[in-house]
Design a protein around this motif. Sequence first.
Motif, mmCIF file in Angstrom:
data_model
loop_
_atom_site.group_PDB
_atom_site.id
_atom_site.type_symbol
_atom_site.label_atom_id
_atom_site.label_comp_id
_atom_site.label_asym_id
_atom_site.label_seq_id
_atom_site.Cartn_x
_atom_site.Cartn_y
_atom_site.Cartn_z
ATOM 1 N N UNK A 105 0.827 -1.208 0.000
ATOM 2 C CA UNK A 105 0.000 0.000 0.000
ATOM 3 C C UNK A 105 0.863 1.260 0.000
ATOM 4 N N UNK A 106 1.971 1.222 0.699
ATOM 5 C CA UNK A 106 2.886 2.362 0.710
ATOM 6 C C UNK A 106 3.427 2.626 -0.690
ATOM 7 N N UNK A 107 3.761 1.567 -1.416
ATOM 8 C CA UNK A 107 4.237 1.714 -2.795
ATOM 9 C C UNK A 107 3.140 2.314 -3.672
ATOM 10 N N UNK A 108 1.920 1.815 -3.521
ATOM 11 C CA UNK A 108 0.808 2.342 -4.309
ATOM 12 C C UNK A 108 0.536 3.810 -3.988
ATOM 13 N N UNK A 109 0.561 4.150 -2.714
ATOM 14 C CA UNK A 109 0.316 5.535 -2.322
ATOM 15 C C UNK A 109 1.386 6.455 -2.886
ATOM 16 N N UNK A 117 -6.595 6.164 -3.085
ATOM 17 C CA UNK A 117 -7.738 6.199 -2.181
ATOM 18 C C UNK A 117 -7.487 5.224 -1.030
ATOM 19 N N UNK A 118 -7.791 5.680 0.148
ATOM 20 C CA UNK A 118 -7.487 4.925 1.361
ATOM 21 C C UNK A 118 -8.368 3.690 1.459
ATOM 22 N N UNK A 171 -2.332 8.237 8.406
ATOM 23 C CA UNK A 171 -3.765 7.927 8.365
ATOM 24 C C UNK A 171 -4.323 7.731 6.962
ATOM 25 N N UNK A 172 -3.758 8.401 5.977
ATOM 26 C CA UNK A 172 -4.273 8.272 4.614
ATOM 27 C C UNK A 172 -3.887 6.944 3.972
ATOM 28 N N UNK A 173 -2.977 6.185 4.597
ATOM 29 C CA UNK A 173 -2.525 4.925 4.016
ATOM 30 C C UNK A 173 -3.603 3.853 4.088
#
Length: 260
Positions: A105-109, A117-118, A171-173
């Motif tokens: 998810x960090x990579x995608x963000x 989108x979270x 928080x947005x992750x």
Amino acid sequence: MCPSSVIVTGSTGSAVLRYLLEVLPTDLTLNIFVRNEDKLLKAFPGLLSTKLPTIKIVQGNPSDQEALLRALENAAVIFQCIATNASKPGVSVAYDTVCSVTDALDVLQSGQKEKYRTPFIVQVRAAPLNPTFAAQEPWLMSTFIHFALYHTYADTDRACKYLASMHDKTPALLDYAFVDTFAVFDAEGTTRTGHELTLTGPLPHAISYADVGAGFCEIAERREEFKGKGVGVRATGKVKATPGANMYYLAVGIKGRLLG
């Protein structure tokens, strides 16, 4: 329901998938992350002929970041069902999976930036790890269960705390809720007998996998209500007891505590 869901399978994940395929929300697309696609299609022979517009099956292990990235991209809800009932010293299945998911998810963000989108992660846990539900248990039973399943509970607890810490840090992750039950029975059963969600308990000591799967999906539907909380799923109908597997895992856990 959500426009895109990722299911990491196993007995609980299969129950979640079965529920979604029965209900078939019109706006649902599915990414299904599995270790073995052939095994999945054998268990769900009609999967690829459903009326859902999009079903994507991604085969891989949780340590395979490329596969996880394909499964998690644009997911609104992640049903994270990987843990283990085999309580052995050094077990790290739940924790390793959560670390892999959050890394992906960090990579995608980082790549998607403002388009990210979270997602809401519905994370398997266990009622004895929820202080509210644990306090309602008889002391002797609670002590015995924690002794027998110590290593599994330690792994799951570490995974859930890590997930919460990643949300607190960024928080947005991700958003999350933990799903808490006691003994789950009838892994092969497909008939739901009824469930309800609770934040306060009490929880009965038995529930079927089919009803747990439905509970996961209801938590996803009501995610704004349950963000950051431990949600109990309790049976409202008669549960088919299949104690053999549960007794086996208790025996494995006791052996692991006594003999290592």
